[in-house]
Write a protein that holds these residues in place. Structure first.
Motif, short mmCIF file in Angstrom:
data_model
loop_
_atom_site.label_atom_id
_atom_site.label_comp_id
_atom_site.label_asym_id
_atom_site.label_seq_id
_atom_site.Cartn_x
_atom_site.Cartn_y
_atom_site.Cartn_z
N LYS A 2 0.83 -1.20 0.00
CA LYS A 2 0.00 0.00 0.00
C LYS A 2 0.87 1.25 0.00
N GLY A 4 0.74 3.90 1.73
CA GLY A 4 1.15 4.37 3.05
C GLY A 4 2.44 3.73 3.52
N LYS A 34 -1.85 10.60 7.97
CA LYS A 34 -3.02 9.89 7.43
C LYS A 34 -2.65 9.06 6.21
N TYR A 35 -1.79 9.62 5.34
CA TYR A 35 -1.35 8.86 4.16
C TYR A 35 -0.57 7.63 4.59
N GLU A 36 0.31 7.79 5.56
CA GLU A 36 1.14 6.65 6.01
C GLU A 36 0.30 5.56 6.66
N ARG A 37 -0.78 5.95 7.34
CA ARG A 37 -1.66 4.96 7.97
C ARG A 37 -2.72 4.43 7.01
N ASP A 38 -2.71 4.93 5.78
CA ASP A 38 -3.72 4.58 4.78
C ASP A 38 -5.13 4.99 5.22
N ASP A 39 -5.19 6.05 6.04
CA ASP A 39 -6.48 6.63 6.42
C ASP A 39 -6.98 7.56 5.33
N ALA A 40 -6.08 8.00 4.47
CA ALA A 40 -6.42 8.87 3.34
C ALA A 40 -5.51 8.51 2.18
#
Length: 110
Positions: A2, A4, A34-40
């Motif tokens: 992914k 993130g 957020k990008y790193e956590r794949d929240d966004a």
């Protein structure tokens, strides 16, 4: 992989904090997290800024496409090979092939 995880790995490989990446790309530190956590998921424009900061292609950043495993320097070198005269290009390819063959042989017998 992914995006993130790829962003996180690239950032850590450069020893950058999330704040460092944010300042290099004009993105907020909150969004980097957020990008790193794949929240966004970053927009194309933001992904391009991130890829440019890391000096990788968008393919590399998202882990897809024909050039996903190559950074920008490697891609540029491959493109520059086409500028060489045929005899020099052949010599370089012979050398590369020799190193690759030797590496595969060592790997097979280790």
């Amino acid at each position: 992989m992914k995006i993130g995880k790829i962003i996180t790995e690239l950032r850590k490989s450069k020893n950058w904090s999330q704040n460092d990446l944010a300042s290099k790309t004009d993105i907020s530190q909150v969004m980097v997290g957020k990008y790193e956590r794949d929240d966004a998921i970053p927009s194309i424009e933001v992904a391009k800024k991130i890829a440019d900061a890391f000096e990788v292609s968008l393919d590399y950043l998202v882990g897809e496409g024909q050039n996903a495993s190559f950074d920008k320097k490697t891609l540029q070198r491959i493109q520059d090979l086409e500028l060489l005269e045929e005899s020099k290009r052949k010599t370089l390819f012979d050398l590369i092939d020799t190193y690759i063959r030797d590496a595969k042989t060592r790997q097979a017998y280790s």
